[in-house]
Motif scaffolding. Sequence first.
Motif, PDB file in Angstrom:
ATOM      1  N   LYS A  23       0.826  -1.208   0.000  1.00 10.43           N
ATOM      2  CA  LYS A  23       0.000   0.000   0.000  1.00 10.43           C
ATOM      3  C   LYS A  23       0.862   1.261   0.000  1.00 10.43           C
ATOM      4  O   LYS A  23       0.617   2.184  -0.772  1.00 10.43           O
ATOM      5  CB  LYS A  23      -0.929  -0.018   1.209  1.00 10.43           C
ATOM      6  N   GLU A  24       1.870   1.301   0.854  1.00 10.42           N
ATOM      7  CA  GLU A  24       2.717   2.495   0.953  1.00 10.42           C
ATOM      8  C   GLU A  24       3.455   2.753  -0.360  1.00 10.42           C
ATOM      9  O   GLU A  24       3.665   3.900  -0.747  1.00 10.42           O
ATOM     10  CB  GLU A  24       3.709   2.349   2.098  1.00 10.42           C
ATOM     11  N   MET A  25       3.848   1.680  -1.040  1.00  6.88           N
ATOM     12  CA  MET A  25       4.597   1.827  -2.294  1.00  6.88           C
ATOM     13  C   MET A  25       3.682   1.887  -3.512  1.00  6.88           C
ATOM     14  O   MET A  25       4.146   1.900  -4.647  1.00  6.88           O
ATOM     15  CB  MET A  25       5.621   0.701  -2.412  1.00  6.88           C
ATOM     16  N   LYS A  26       2.365   1.905  -3.227  1.00  7.43           N
ATOM     17  CA  LYS A  26       1.344   2.083  -4.262  1.00  7.43           C
ATOM     18  C   LYS A  26       1.446   1.044  -5.381  1.00  7.43           C
ATOM     19  O   LYS A  26       1.293   1.359  -6.555  1.00  7.43           O
ATOM     20  CB  LYS A  26       1.400   3.495  -4.829  1.00  7.43           C
ATOM     21  N   ILE A  27       1.692  -0.217  -4.989  1.00  9.11           N
ATOM     22  CA  ILE A  27       1.747  -1.313  -5.950  1.00  9.11           C
ATOM     23  C   ILE A  27       0.315  -1.655  -6.344  1.00  9.11           C
ATOM     24  O   ILE A  27      -0.549  -1.821  -5.485  1.00  9.11           O
ATOM     25  CB  ILE A  27       2.442  -2.551  -5.348  1.00  9.11           C
ATOM     26  N   GLN A  28       0.065  -1.756  -7.620  1.00  8.70           N
ATOM     27  CA  GLN A  28      -1.265  -2.057  -8.133  1.00  8.70           C
ATOM     28  C   GLN A  28      -1.360  -3.540  -8.521  1.00  8.70           C
ATOM     29  O   GLN A  28      -0.357  -4.253  -8.574  1.00  8.70           O
ATOM     30  CB  GLN A  28      -1.566  -1.175  -9.354  1.00  8.70           C
ATOM     31  N   GLU A  29      -2.572  -3.979  -8.836  1.00  3.74           N
ATOM     32  CA  GLU A  29      -2.808  -5.361  -9.244  1.00  3.74           C
ATOM     33  C   GLU A  29      -1.861  -5.767 -10.374  1.00  3.74           C
ATOM     34  O   GLU A  29      -1.701  -5.040 -11.350  1.00  3.74           O
ATOM     35  CB  GLU A  29      -4.251  -5.502  -9.723  1.00  3.74           C
ATOM     36  N   GLY A  30      -1.219  -6.895 -10.201  1.00  3.46           N
ATOM     37  CA  GLY A  30      -0.267  -7.387 -11.195  1.00  3.46           C
ATOM     38  C   GLY A  30       1.128  -6.810 -11.034  1.00  3.46           C
ATOM     39  O   GLY A  30       2.068  -7.278 -11.665  1.00  3.46           O
ATOM     40  N   GLY A  31       1.275  -5.807 -10.180  1.00  4.47           N
ATOM     41  CA  GLY A  31       2.584  -5.198  -9.941  1.00  4.47           C
ATOM     42  C   GLY A  31       3.397  -6.029  -8.969  1.00  4.47           C
ATOM     43  O   GLY A  31       2.864  -6.786  -8.160  1.00  4.47           O
ATOM     44  N   VAL A  32       4.708  -5.898  -9.068  1.00  3.88           N
ATOM     45  CA  VAL A  32       5.616  -6.662  -8.219  1.00  3.88           C
ATOM     46  C   VAL A  32       6.312  -5.734  -7.228  1.00  3.88           C
ATOM     47  O   VAL A  32       6.873  -4.717  -7.620  1.00  3.88           O
ATOM     48  CB  VAL A  32       6.663  -7.422  -9.071  1.00  3.88           C
ATOM     49  N   LEU A  33       6.233  -6.115  -5.969  1.00  5.89           N
ATOM     50  CA  LEU A  33       6.991  -5.451  -4.925  1.00  5.89           C
ATOM     51  C   LEU A  33       8.344  -6.148  -4.867  1.00  5.89           C
ATOM     52  O   LEU A  33       8.437  -7.316  -4.497  1.00  5.89           O
ATOM     53  CB  LEU A  33       6.264  -5.568  -3.584  1.00  5.89           C
ATOM     54  N   GLN A  34       9.374  -5.436  -5.303  1.00  7.88           N
ATOM     55  CA  GLN A  34      10.719  -6.005  -5.389  1.00  7.88           C
ATOM     56  C   GLN A  34      11.264  -6.267  -3.979  1.00  7.88           C
ATOM     57  O   GLN A  34      11.068  -5.463  -3.072  1.00  7.88           O
ATOM     58  CB  GLN A  34      11.657  -5.034  -6.118  1.00  7.88           C
ATOM     59  N   TYR A  35      11.971  -7.391  -3.838  1.00  7.50           N
ATOM     60  CA  TYR A  35      12.574  -7.707  -2.545  1.00  7.50           C
ATOM     61  C   TYR A  35      13.547  -6.621  -2.089  1.00  7.50           C
ATOM     62  O   TYR A  35      13.629  -6.323  -0.900  1.00  7.50           O
ATOM     63  CB  TYR A  35      13.302  -9.055  -2.589  1.00  7.50           C
ATOM     64  N   ASP A  36      14.257  -6.007  -3.027  1.00  5.28           N
ATOM     65  CA  ASP A  36      15.218  -4.972  -2.615  1.00  5.28           C
ATOM     66  C   ASP A  36      14.527  -3.721  -2.082  1.00  5.28           C
ATOM     67  O   ASP A  36      15.144  -2.898  -1.422  1.00  5.28           O
ATOM     68  CB  ASP A  36      16.234  -4.648  -3.708  1.00  5.28           C
ATOM     69  N   ALA A  37      13.237  -3.553  -2.338  1.00  4.89           N
ATOM     70  CA  ALA A  37      12.458  -2.478  -1.722  1.00  4.89           C
ATOM     71  C   ALA A  37      11.751  -2.980  -0.456  1.00  4.89           C
ATOM     72  O   ALA A  37      11.590  -2.234   0.509  1.00  4.89           O
ATOM     73  CB  ALA A  37      11.435  -1.931  -2.710  1.00  4.89           C
ATOM     74  N   LEU A  38      11.344  -4.246  -0.470  1.00 11.71           N
ATOM     75  CA  LEU A  38      10.612  -4.810   0.666  1.00 11.71           C
ATOM     76  C   LEU A  38      11.485  -4.980   1.902  1.00 11.71           C
ATOM     77  O   LEU A  38      11.082  -4.636   3.009  1.00 11.71           O
ATOM     78  CB  LEU A  38      10.001  -6.162   0.275  1.00 11.71           C
TER      79      LEU A  38
END
Length: 86
Positions: A23-38
Amino acid sequence: MVELHSDADNIENTAQCIIEAFKEMKIQEGGVLQYDALYPYLQENYPRYKDVQKEAEQHLAKEGYINPAPDGLMLTQVGHKHLYGA
């Protein structure tokens, strides 16, 4: 006194923190939250994530919120609806 937490609590808290990262990184459906950001996000917001991260990811996948991706976690349609209510 030392505060004690069960593994189940740590898994739930880590899972919630992962959802908040989407939510904070505004990832949308189908988007990938990269491990290097997580990882930095988890380290800052819930440093105990290391012991239970994989279990938390499995929990979120079982709920249908995420799917594993080669370099992170993909937000599913179910996860998007959970996060954004749309």
